[in-house]
Design a protein around this motif. Structure first.
Motif, PDB file in Angstrom:
ATOM      1  N   TRP A 228       0.828  -1.210   0.000  1.00  0.00           N
ATOM      2  CA  TRP A 228       0.000   0.000   0.000  1.00  0.00           C
ATOM      3  C   TRP A 228       0.862   1.260   0.000  1.00  0.00           C
ATOM      4  N   SER A 229       0.439   2.274  -0.758  1.00  0.00           N
ATOM      5  CA  SER A 229       1.139   3.558  -0.751  1.00  0.00           C
ATOM      6  C   SER A 229       1.036   4.227   0.605  1.00  0.00           C
ATOM      7  N   ASP A 230      -0.118   4.096   1.251  1.00  0.00           N
ATOM      8  CA  ASP A 230      -0.291   4.585   2.614  1.00  0.00           C
ATOM      9  C   ASP A 230      -0.036   3.407   3.546  1.00  0.00           C
ATOM     10  N   PRO A 231       1.074   3.377   4.251  1.00  0.00           N
ATOM     11  CA  PRO A 231       1.437   2.198   5.048  1.00  0.00           C
ATOM     12  C   PRO A 231       0.446   1.866   6.155  1.00  0.00           C
ATOM     13  N   ARG A 232      -0.384   2.837   6.565  1.00  0.00           N
ATOM     14  CA  ARG A 232      -1.379   2.554   7.601  1.00  0.00           C
ATOM     15  C   ARG A 232      -2.376   1.493   7.147  1.00  0.00           C
ATOM     16  N   LEU A 233      -2.560   1.353   5.820  1.00  0.00           N
ATOM     17  CA  LEU A 233      -3.536   0.406   5.304  1.00  0.00           C
ATOM     18  C   LEU A 233      -3.131  -1.042   5.564  1.00  0.00           C
ATOM     19  N   ALA A 234      -1.874  -1.272   5.855  1.00  0.00           N
ATOM     20  CA  ALA A 234      -1.423  -2.633   6.156  1.00  0.00           C
ATOM     21  C   ALA A 234      -2.055  -3.159   7.442  1.00  0.00           C
ATOM     22  N   ARG A 235      -2.611  -2.255   8.251  1.00  0.00           N
ATOM     23  CA  ARG A 235      -3.253  -2.665   9.504  1.00  0.00           C
ATOM     24  C   ARG A 235      -4.771  -2.672   9.401  1.00  0.00           C
ATOM     25  N   ALA A 236      -5.295  -2.486   8.180  1.00  0.00           N
ATOM     26  CA  ALA A 236      -6.747  -2.432   7.966  1.00  0.00           C
ATOM     27  C   ALA A 236      -7.237  -3.730   7.339  1.00  0.00           C
ATOM     28  N   PRO A 237      -7.999  -4.544   8.065  1.00  0.00           N
ATOM     29  CA  PRO A 237      -8.502  -5.786   7.469  1.00  0.00           C
ATOM     30  C   PRO A 237      -9.565  -5.550   6.388  1.00  0.00           C
ATOM     31  N   THR A 238     -10.336  -4.454   6.508  1.00  0.00           N
ATOM     32  CA  THR A 238     -11.428  -4.185   5.574  1.00  0.00           C
ATOM     33  C   THR A 238     -11.164  -2.885   4.840  1.00  0.00           C
ATOM     34  N   LEU A 239     -11.335  -2.918   3.516  1.00  0.00           N
ATOM     35  CA  LEU A 239     -11.033  -1.752   2.687  1.00  0.00           C
ATOM     36  C   LEU A 239     -12.146  -1.497   1.680  1.00  0.00           C
ATOM     37  N   HIS A 240     -12.426  -0.220   1.468  1.00  0.00           N
ATOM     38  CA  HIS A 240     -13.377   0.210   0.449  1.00  0.00           C
ATOM     39  C   HIS A 240     -12.581   0.956  -0.618  1.00  0.00           C
ATOM     40  N   LEU A 241     -12.499   0.360  -1.796  1.00  0.00           N
ATOM     41  CA  LEU A 241     -11.564   0.849  -2.816  1.00  0.00           C
ATOM     42  C   LEU A 241     -12.277   1.563  -3.954  1.00  0.00           C
ATOM     43  N   GLY A 242     -13.258   2.399  -3.606  1.00  0.00           N
ATOM     44  CA  GLY A 242     -14.043   3.082  -4.634  1.00  0.00           C
ATOM     45  C   GLY A 242     -13.613   4.498  -4.931  1.00  0.00           C
ATOM     46  N   GLY A 243     -12.606   5.009  -4.203  1.00  0.00           N
ATOM     47  CA  GLY A 243     -12.144   6.373  -4.446  1.00  0.00           C
ATOM     48  C   GLY A 243     -12.940   7.391  -3.657  1.00  0.00           C
ATOM     49  N   THR A 244     -13.263   8.502  -4.283  1.00  0.00           N
ATOM     50  CA  THR A 244     -13.957   9.604  -3.618  1.00  0.00           C
ATOM     51  C   THR A 244     -15.461   9.366  -3.600  1.00  0.00           C
ATOM     52  N   ARG A 245     -16.172  10.214  -2.862  1.00  0.00           N
ATOM     53  CA  ARG A 245     -17.635  10.114  -2.830  1.00  0.00           C
ATOM     54  C   ARG A 245     -18.210  10.227  -4.229  1.00  0.00           C
ATOM     55  N   GLY A 246     -17.747  11.195  -4.993  1.00  0.00           N
ATOM     56  CA  GLY A 246     -18.284  11.378  -6.342  1.00  0.00           C
ATOM     57  C   GLY A 246     -18.024  10.176  -7.235  1.00  0.00           C
ATOM     58  N   GLN A 247     -16.825   9.590  -7.109  1.00  0.00           N
ATOM     59  CA  GLN A 247     -16.483   8.434  -7.930  1.00  0.00           C
ATOM     60  C   GLN A 247     -17.327   7.218  -7.556  1.00  0.00           C
ATOM     61  N   MET A 248     -17.554   7.021  -6.263  1.00  0.00           N
ATOM     62  CA  MET A 248     -18.373   5.892  -5.838  1.00  0.00           C
ATOM     63  C   MET A 248     -19.825   6.070  -6.256  1.00  0.00           C
ATOM     64  N   ALA A 249     -20.356   7.276  -6.115  1.00  0.00           N
ATOM     65  CA  ALA A 249     -21.742   7.524  -6.511  1.00  0.00           C
ATOM     66  C   ALA A 249     -21.922   7.302  -8.008  1.00  0.00           C
ATOM     67  N   GLN A 250     -20.951   7.738  -8.804  1.00  0.00           N
ATOM     68  CA  GLN A 250     -21.028   7.542 -10.247  1.00  0.00           C
ATOM     69  C   GLN A 250     -20.977   6.057 -10.595  1.00  0.00           C
ATOM     70  N   ALA A 251     -20.117   5.317  -9.922  1.00  0.00           N
ATOM     71  CA  ALA A 251     -19.994   3.881 -10.190  1.00  0.00           C
ATOM     72  C   ALA A 251     -21.286   3.143  -9.858  1.00  0.00           C
ATOM     73  N   GLU A 252     -21.910   3.476  -8.728  1.00  0.00           N
ATOM     74  CA  GLU A 252     -23.158   2.808  -8.364  1.00  0.00           C
ATOM     75  C   GLU A 252     -24.290   3.186  -9.318  1.00  0.00           C
ATOM     76  N   ALA A 253     -24.282   4.416  -9.812  1.00  0.00           N
ATOM     77  CA  ALA A 253     -25.282   4.824 -10.808  1.00  0.00           C
ATOM     78  C   ALA A 253     -25.080   4.060 -12.107  1.00  0.00           C
ATOM     79  N   ASP A 254     -23.829   3.859 -12.478  1.00  0.00           N
ATOM     80  CA  ASP A 254     -23.530   3.128 -13.715  1.00  0.00           C
ATOM     81  C   ASP A 254     -24.063   1.708 -13.652  1.00  0.00           C
ATOM     82  N   ILE A 255     -23.766   1.000 -12.586  1.00  0.00           N
ATOM     83  CA  ILE A 255     -24.185  -0.409 -12.553  1.00  0.00           C
ATOM     84  C   ILE A 255     -25.703  -0.530 -12.429  1.00  0.00           C
ATOM     85  N   ALA A 256     -26.346   0.437 -11.755  1.00  0.00           N
ATOM     86  CA  ALA A 256     -27.812   0.410 -11.673  1.00  0.00           C
ATOM     87  C   ALA A 256     -28.435   0.599 -13.052  1.00  0.00           C
TER      88      ALA A 256
END
Length: 476
Positions: free
Chosen positions: A293-321
Motif C-alpha cells: 500500500w502507498s499509505d502504510p497505515r492500510l497494512a493494519r486495515a482488514p477491511t477496505l473500500h476501494l471506490g475512491g472519492t464520494r463522487g467516484q463511488m456515486a457515479q460507479a453505483e449509478a452506472d451499474i444500476a
C-alpha cells in the motif's frame, strides 16, 4: 417432522435453532454440498493452507444483533478478532481515510473531524438502540425512541442530496464507502441506513473477523441445532412441496416452481414481479506477501473500500444500476490475516477477499478490473498475486441459488423491501400458502449475517402453527 427449513444460510439456521430449542422436530435441507450459505468458507483448490470466505468475511453484526448477542458465539468457542481499524478508504493522491474503533482517533485524523463526530457521535453513544431499530421487525414500538429521533434526520441527510452537509472529502468518502455495502444508487435512504448502522458499529463494537473463517459462525449454529435433535441434509434440491411446516431461506421466486398453480393468484403475480438488484462479482486472491500500500497505515486495515472519492463511488453505483460496467467500480476488500494471523499458511501465502459491484447478471471476469483498482493504491500488487479465483455475477447463483444475477442482497435493496418484504403483507415472513414461510434476506430486516430474518420467521411459525408464544432461550 414438525418443521423443514430449506436453505442453510445464517437465517435458515437461526430459524432452525429456535424451532429445535422450542422442542420441535426440525430438519434443514441444503442444495449445496456444504452448509452455511452466506457464512461458508472453503479451502483453496490449489493451496490447502489457504481458506477463502465464500461470501461474507467481516461480521460486525455477530457482536451487535439481538440473535447473536443471546446465542453468544464466544461461549461456543467462536473467536471474533476485533481489529483497531474497522475499515479504511484509500483516496487518490492523498492519505487514506480510516475508521478506527476509537471514534476520537478517527476524528483527529480527518480534515473535519467535528463533522464526523456530529454525524456519528450520538449514534455511537446509543449504538444498541440504533441496531435494535434498524434490525427490528418494523411492526413494534422501538425500544429506544431517542435512537430513532437521532437516526431519522441523519438518514434523511445522508440519503438525499443533502448528504454534502458532511464536511471534508475524506469523511465523505469514509461514509460513502460503508454505505455502498447496500449496492444501491447513492444517495438513497437504504444506503444511508446501511452506512449509519455499519459506521456506528465501527466505533462501538468494531468490525470483527471470525478466527479461521466465517464457517465458524455457521458451524456453531449447526452444532447447537444437532444438540437439540435437529437433522441436516446436504446436496438435495427441493422441487416439490415438503410436508408439514416449511420455512424457506431462499429467494421468494423459489416458491413459484415448487408450489406452481397452488399459489394464490395475487401472491403468484407479486413473486413473478419480484426484481433483483445489481450484482457483485467475486475475486478471491492468494498472495505471496503483504500488499504494498502507498499509505502504510492500510497494512493494519482488514477491511477496505476501494471506490475512491464520494463522487467516484456515486457515479460507479449509478452506472451499474443503469446496466453499465463502471470504469472504476466499487470494490470491497478484506485481508482477514491482519486480524487472524492463522490465515497465513506455512509458506507465507494469505487470502485476499474482494467483491466488485457490477450490473446484474454480468458474465465479465472481474479479476483484471479488481487488480487495476488495487494497483491504484498499491503499485506492485500484481507482483504478490499467486492465484486468483473469479466468480462472475452471472455465476454467483452456482454456489448460492439466492444470489440471482449476483445480487447478494436477494433483492432487498430498498426501504420498501426492508419493511414490506417480497409482497405487501402484514406479516412478511408468512405467505398465503398454508404452512409455508420465508426467512431469507428478502424479508425484513434484510441482508447481513445477523439471523434476524430467521428469528422473526421462527417467532411467526411458533405462534401460528404450534401455539408457542414464549421464544426459547438461546444461551448455551
Amino acid at each position: 417432522m414438525d418443521v423443514t427449513v430449506v436453505g442453510s444460510g445464517p437465517n435458515g439456521l437461526s430459524a432452525a435453532v429456535i424451532c429445535a430449542r422450542a422442542g420441535l422436530k426440525v430438519q434443514v435441507i441444503e442444495a449445496q454440498p456444504t452448509f452455511g450459505g452466506g457464512a461458508r468458507s472453503a479451502v483453496d483448490c490449489a493451496f490447502p493452507g489457504i481458506v477463502h470466505d465464500v461470501c461474507s468475511a467481516v461480521h460486525p453484526l455477530a457482536l451487535a444483533c439481538a440473535f447473536f448477542a443471546e446465542f453468544d458465539l464466544a461461549a461456543r468457542d467462536v473467536m471474533l478478532a476485533v481489529p483497531d481499524i474497522s475499515y479504511a478508504n484509500p483516496l487518490p493522491d492523498r492519505p487514506a481515510a480510516i475508521a478506527y474503533r476509537d471514534l476520537t482517533r478517527t476524528c483527529a485524523e480527518l480534515d473535519n473531524g467535528t463533522s464526523w463526530r456530529r454525524l456519528l457521535g450520538p449514534l455511537v453513544a446509543s449504538s444498541r438502540g440504533v441496531v435494535e431499530f434498524l434490525l427490528g421487525d418494523k411492526r413494534s414500538v422501538p425500544g429506544s425512541l431517542l435512537s430513532v429521533a437521532q437516526l431519522g434526520p441523519r438518514m434523511l441527510a445522508q440519503g438525499t442530496p443533502a448528504w454534502w452537509s458532511l464536511a471534508g472529502e475524506d469523511a465523505r468518502a469514509l461514509f460513502t464507502g460503508v454505505a455502498a455495502h447496500a449496492i444501491s444508487p447513492m444517495p438513497s435512504l437504504v444506503s444511508a441506513g446501511a452506512g449509519l448502522m455499519l459506521a456506528t458499529l465501527a466505533h462501538s463494537v468494531g468490525w470483527p473477523i471470525p478466527v479461521g473463517g466465517s464457517q465458524a459462525i455457521a458451524d456453531a449454529l449447526i452444532a447447537d441445532l444437532l444438540s437439540h435433535g435437529g437433522e441436516l441434509t446436504a446436496g438435495v434440491e427441493i422441487n416439490d412441496p415438503p410436508g408439514g411446516v416449511v420455512v424457506f431461506d431462499t429467494a421468494p421466486t423459489t416458491l413459484l416452481p415448487i408450489y406452481r398453480d397452488t399459489i394464490p393468484g395475487r401472491y403468484a403475480k407479486a413473486l413473478q414481479r419480484y426484481r433483483f438488484g445489481s450484482g457483485a462479482a467475486k475475486v478471491d486472491f492468494v498472495l505471496s506477501d503483504e500488499i504494498p500500500w502507498s499509505d502504510p497505515r492500510l497494512a493494519r486495515a482488514p477491511t477496505l473500500h476501494l471506490g475512491g472519492t464520494r463522487g467516484q463511488m456515486a457515479q460507479a453505483e449509478a452506472d451499474i444500476a443503469a446496466g453499465r460496467h463502471a470504469e472504476w467500480p466499487m470494490v470491497l476488500a478484506a485481508c482477514p490475516h491482519v486480524a487472524d494471523p492463522g490465515r497465513v499458511d506455512s509458506t507465507g501465502r494469505r487470502p485476499f477477499w474482494t467483491y466488485a459491484h457490477v450490473p446484474a447478471g454480468s458474465a465479465v471476469d472481474a479479476t483484471e478490473t479488481v487488480t487495476r483498482v488495487v494497483e491504484r493504491f498499491a503499485p506492485g500488487f500484481r507482483d504478490v498475486v499467486v492465484a486468483a479465483r473469479s466468480v462472475p455475477a452471472a455465476r454467483m447463483a452456482d454456489h448460492n441459488a439466492n444470489y440471482v444475477g449476483g445480487d447478494i442482497a436477494v433483492g432487498a435493496h430498498s426501504v420498501w423491501r426492508a419493511i414490506a418484504g417480497p409482497a405487501l403483507r402484514l406479516n412478511p415472513w408468512s405467505t398465503p400458502i398454508p404452512k409455508v414461510y420465508l426467512c431469507s434476506a428478502a424479508t425484513p430486516p434484510g441482508a447481513g449475517v445477523h439471523g434476524m430474518c430467521g428469528y422473526y420467521a421462527a417467532r411467526t411459525v411458533l405462534r401460528r402453527e404450534f401455539g408457542i408464544t414464549d421464544m426459547p432461550k438461546l444461551t448455551p
